[in-house]
Design an enzyme around this catalytic site. Structure first.
Site, PDB file in Angstrom:
ATOM      1  N   GLN A  46      23.635  53.910  74.488  1.00  0.00           N
ATOM      2  CA  GLN A  46      23.217  52.818  73.616  1.00  0.00           C
ATOM      3  C   GLN A  46      23.783  52.935  72.199  1.00  0.00           C
ATOM      4  O   GLN A  46      23.767  51.962  71.454  1.00  0.00           O
ATOM      5  CB  GLN A  46      21.690  52.738  73.587  1.00  0.00           C
ATOM      6  N   HIS A  66      32.958  46.711  82.336  1.00  0.00           N
ATOM      7  CA  HIS A  66      34.373  46.350  82.241  1.00  0.00           C
ATOM      8  C   HIS A  66      34.754  45.401  83.372  1.00  0.00           C
ATOM      9  O   HIS A  66      35.538  44.478  83.194  1.00  0.00           O
ATOM     10  CB  HIS A  66      35.257  47.604  82.265  1.00  0.00           C
ATOM     11  N   ASP A  79      31.254  49.811  74.478  1.00  0.00           N
ATOM     12  CA  ASP A  79      32.478  50.578  74.219  1.00  0.00           C
ATOM     13  C   ASP A  79      32.467  51.179  72.811  1.00  0.00           C
ATOM     14  O   ASP A  79      32.979  52.277  72.600  1.00  0.00           O
ATOM     15  CB  ASP A  79      33.714  49.668  74.343  1.00  0.00           C
ATOM     16  N   ASN A 193      15.249  60.132  82.077  1.00  0.00           N
ATOM     17  CA  ASN A 193      14.468  59.115  81.380  1.00  0.00           C
ATOM     18  C   ASN A 193      13.866  58.083  82.335  1.00  0.00           C
ATOM     19  O   ASN A 193      14.577  57.468  83.126  1.00  0.00           O
ATOM     20  CB  ASN A 193      15.342  58.377  80.360  1.00  0.00           C
ATOM     21  N   TYR A 338       5.434  50.525  75.540  1.00  0.00           N
ATOM     22  CA  TYR A 338       5.843  49.354  74.761  1.00  0.00           C
ATOM     23  C   TYR A 338       4.834  48.216  74.779  1.00  0.00           C
ATOM     24  O   TYR A 338       4.641  47.529  73.802  1.00  0.00           O
ATOM     25  CB  TYR A 338       7.190  48.809  75.279  1.00  0.00           C
ATOM     26  N   GLU A 407       8.742  57.228  73.047  1.00  0.00           N
ATOM     27  CA  GLU A 407       9.320  55.914  72.733  1.00  0.00           C
ATOM     28  C   GLU A 407       8.177  54.948  72.502  1.00  0.00           C
ATOM     29  O   GLU A 407       7.231  54.902  73.291  1.00  0.00           O
ATOM     30  CB  GLU A 407      10.163  55.354  73.893  1.00  0.00           C
TER      31      GLU A 407
HETATM   32  C1  GBH Z   1      13.133  52.008  77.484  1.00  0.00           C
HETATM   33  O1  GBH Z   1      12.962  51.514  78.779  1.00  0.00           O
HETATM   34  C2  GBH Z   1      14.428  52.756  77.517  1.00  0.00           C
HETATM   35  O2  GBH Z   1      14.200  54.135  77.649  1.00  0.00           O
HETATM   36  C3  GBH Z   1      15.323  52.476  76.352  1.00  0.00           C
HETATM   37  O3  GBH Z   1      16.619  52.898  76.664  1.00  0.00           O
HETATM   38  C4  GBH Z   1      15.264  51.018  75.997  1.00  0.00           C
HETATM   39  O4  GBH Z   1      16.163  50.696  74.979  1.00  0.00           O
HETATM   40  C5  GBH Z   1      13.870  50.713  75.562  1.00  0.00           C
HETATM   41  O5  GBH Z   1      12.942  51.005  76.587  1.00  0.00           O
HETATM   42  C6  GBH Z   1      13.630  49.270  75.163  1.00  0.00           C
HETATM   43  O6  GBH Z   1      13.765  48.433  76.263  1.00  0.00           O
HETATM   44  O7  GBH Z   1      11.682  41.845  82.354  1.00  0.00           O
HETATM   45  O8  GBH Z   1       9.424  42.350  83.014  1.00  0.00           O
HETATM   46  O9  GBH Z   1      11.281  42.831  84.499  1.00  0.00           O
HETATM   47  C7  GBH Z   1      12.528  50.253  78.965  1.00  0.00           C
HETATM   48  C8  GBH Z   1      13.338  49.668  80.049  1.00  0.00           C
HETATM   49  C9  GBH Z   1      13.847  47.967  81.454  1.00  0.00           C
HETATM   50  C10 GBH Z   1      11.834  47.826  80.159  1.00  0.00           C
HETATM   51  C11 GBH Z   1      13.713  46.546  81.812  1.00  0.00           C
HETATM   52  C12 GBH Z   1      11.694  46.394  80.534  1.00  0.00           C
HETATM   53  C13 GBH Z   1      12.294  44.712  82.097  1.00  0.00           C
HETATM   54  C14 GBH Z   1      10.892  44.313  82.444  1.00  0.00           C
HETATM   55  N1  GBH Z   1      13.197  48.265  80.208  1.00  0.00           N
HETATM   56  N2  GBH Z   1      12.350  46.125  81.793  1.00  0.00           N
HETATM   57  S1  GBH Z   1      10.811  42.730  83.120  1.00  0.00           S
END
Ligand code: GBH
Length: 513
Positions: A46, A66, A79, A193, A338, A407
């Site tokens: 990222q 790509h 990239d 992760n 989150y 996180e």
């Molecule tokens: C984390 O995972 C990751 O560790 C991190 O890399 C990422 O940047 C951060 O969260 C913020 O997203 O649309 O309801 O199907 C979270 C991974 C994957 C969480 C996709 C939400 C979609 C849920 N994300 N997911 S939904």
């Protein structure tokens, strides 16, 4: 002015004492203990960029984006990303300014082992990380390192990724090599992760690599990642810990689930089922006294497999030895959080693919429309969910294991005056204070996602999670602190939250003015 000074003095008197002040509105002001660990998080793909520089090999994200340039929402790839491969010194300056003591990032597996296998080690990649960790330590910032944050060397994807048990052997080699190369500098390790997110994304058919097998490969993936974690945990403890004296764990995504209708027993059961199927599935084998998958998970998948005519369960069984190796294979609980979902029992009209994880779970996932959604659609803000999640974990697995939130954060469109993020951190951190002081939870640290705006997977750069803004149109990738960076710094220094920043106002009223 006078009130400001009094508040400062009172603030200083209370720090670390675990006592509190009572504000006008009866809201108690609590403080984070002195040894509470504040940090910020990122991940290699990222931020690093330099995808083909310095001897780095190709990861699946490089390759797929790509070949499918329109895949991400904004047609972007990583990239260059935030160009942290070149700008890490500036990143460290930014972390220092926040006043935090910890920085979580990940190693890019193909930057260290370009072919994925450890017969060829890329010296330049090793040097990059060793310099990064040394500079961090020089700045009094402790590196916290994820071995695998989703950027799998391409070669393993062709073999089926984590659904193929051979990935365990290669991950073991990579992990051992990493401990050997960096273990003198790195004392906190995270293995894989968010295995739940990773397996659902990788085999649910929606995200890269888009291999679709949501009822079979998805569980091979979860099962193999658990086994890989246990193996690597044991290797660290047997071969490295005496000398390196570090800690190691498995980071889990722990969003909270609430019944949609609190009075409906079916919805209550559905919410509990959802938690067991995504948190318990990984936490129970590691943190429970009995080990193994939770009973509910085992039964649901076994029964569904049987009804669907499978000769055996789609969720593999652990041997007794594997159950023992997994039990207790963690030195702290690494919790990513989150948002909160509303869960209801499915109705007759609801359809699920068969076989699939969703069908096995058998719940409908919704959001409360009254909660604010500052950025990405899946992330609505409900701060009490963090405290409830911690309570659930503590109730299930006891209070001995220290919890670190590795996180937590929110996305928006990238404005500098990011009041939504300011409120988010205030509210979520306040809930964490309540978890510590009113529930007696064993929470020892909090890392914000993220240090700076970065490549947000499928959303490309359209969603910004950063405390620092990054200008992706600028070849220099200029970084600018947002309001939230200042507030986060304030929280870290005063060791409490400041709700004067809660509401957007044209002229922010500083507490001390
Ligand atoms: C984390 O995972 C990751 O560790 C991190 O890399 C990422 O940047 C951060 O969260 C913020 O997203 O649309 O309801 O199907 C979270 C991974 C994957 C969480 C996709 C939400 C979609 C849920 N994300 N997911 S939904």
């Amino acid at each position: 002015m006078f009130i400001g000074v009094v508040l400062i003095i009172l603030n200083m008197m209370q720090i670390g004492s675990g006592r509190y002040l009572e504000m006008d509105n009866k809201m108690k002001i609590y403080y984070f203990p002195d040894d509470f660990a504040f940090g910020v998080s990122t991940a290699a793909y990222q931020i690093e960029g330099a995808w083909n520089e310095g001897g780095k090999g190709e990861s699946i994200w490089d390759k797929y984006l790509h070949e499918h340039p329109k895949y991400t929402k904004d047609g972007s790839n990583a990239d260059i990303a935030t160009d942290s491969y070149h700008k890490y010194i500036e990143d460290i300056e930014m972390i220092k300014k926040l006043g935090v003591g910890y920085y979580r990032t990940s190693l890019s597996w193909p930057r260290i082992l370009p072919d994925g296998t450890d017969n060829k080690i890329n010296k330049e990649g090793v040097l990059y990380y060793r310099t990064l960790f040394k500079e961090l330590i020089k700045a009094n910032i402790t590196p916290v390192v994820t071995l695998y944050h989703w950027d799998m060397p391409t070669i393993f994807v062709d073999l089926g990724g984590w659904s193929n048990p051979v990935s365990l052997d290669y991950f073991e080699d990579y992990a051992r090599t990493s401990f050997r190369l960096f273990g003198d500098l790195v004392k906190y390790w995270l293995t894989v992760n968010e295995p739940h997110q990773h397996c659902v994304s990788s085999y649910g058919g929606s995200t890269i690599p888009g291999l679709k097998s949501p009822g079979v490969a998805l569980y091979l993936c979860t099962h193999n990642i658990l086994l890989a974690h246990a193996r690597v945990y044991r290797i660290y403890h047997q071969e490295f810990r005496d000398e390196q004296k570090g800690k190691i764990t498995l980071p889990l995504d722990c969003n909270w689930s609430m019944p949609k209708h609190n009075g409906r027993p079916e919805d209550q059961e559905a919410a509990e089922r959802h938690l067991e199927m995504h948190v318990g599935m990984f936490a129970h084998p590691i943190y429970s006294k009995t080990g193994d998958y939770p009973e509910l998970v085992r039964q649901r998948i076994d029964n569904a497999s049987h009804e669907e005519g499978f000769p055996r369960s789609r969720l593999p069984y652990f041997t007794d030895e594997q159950i023992e190796a997994l039990k207790g294979s963690s030195d702290f609980f690494s919790l990513n959080h989150y948002t909160t979902y509303l869960i209801r029992a499915p109705s007759i009209e609801d359809e699920f693919e068969i076989p699939s994880y969703d069908h096995d779970t058998g719940v409908k996932v919704e959001q409360d429309l009254s909660w604010s959604v500052p950025g990405v659609s899946w992330l609505s803000v409900y701060a009490p969910g963090l405290r409830k999640m911690i309570k659930w974990i503590t109730k299930k697995y006891g209070n001995e294991i220290p919890i670190i939130v590795t996180e937590n954060g929110v996305s928006d469109r990238g404005q500098i005056d990011d009041y939504d993020r300011v409120s988010y951190f205030n509210e979520y951190l306040y809930e964490l204070l309540l978890a510590i002081h009113e529930d007696g939870s064993n929470v020892k640290g909090y890392f914000a996602w993220s240090l700076m705006d970065n490549f947000e997977w499928d959303d490309g750069y359209s969603q910004k999670f950063g405390l620092y803004k990054v200008d992706f149109n600028d070849p220099k990738r200029k970084r600018t602190p947002k309001l939230s960076a200042k507030i986060f710094h304030n929280i870290v220094c005063t060791r409490t939250v400041d709700f004067n920043f809660l509401k957007p106002s044209p002229e922010p009223q500083l507490l001390l003015e």
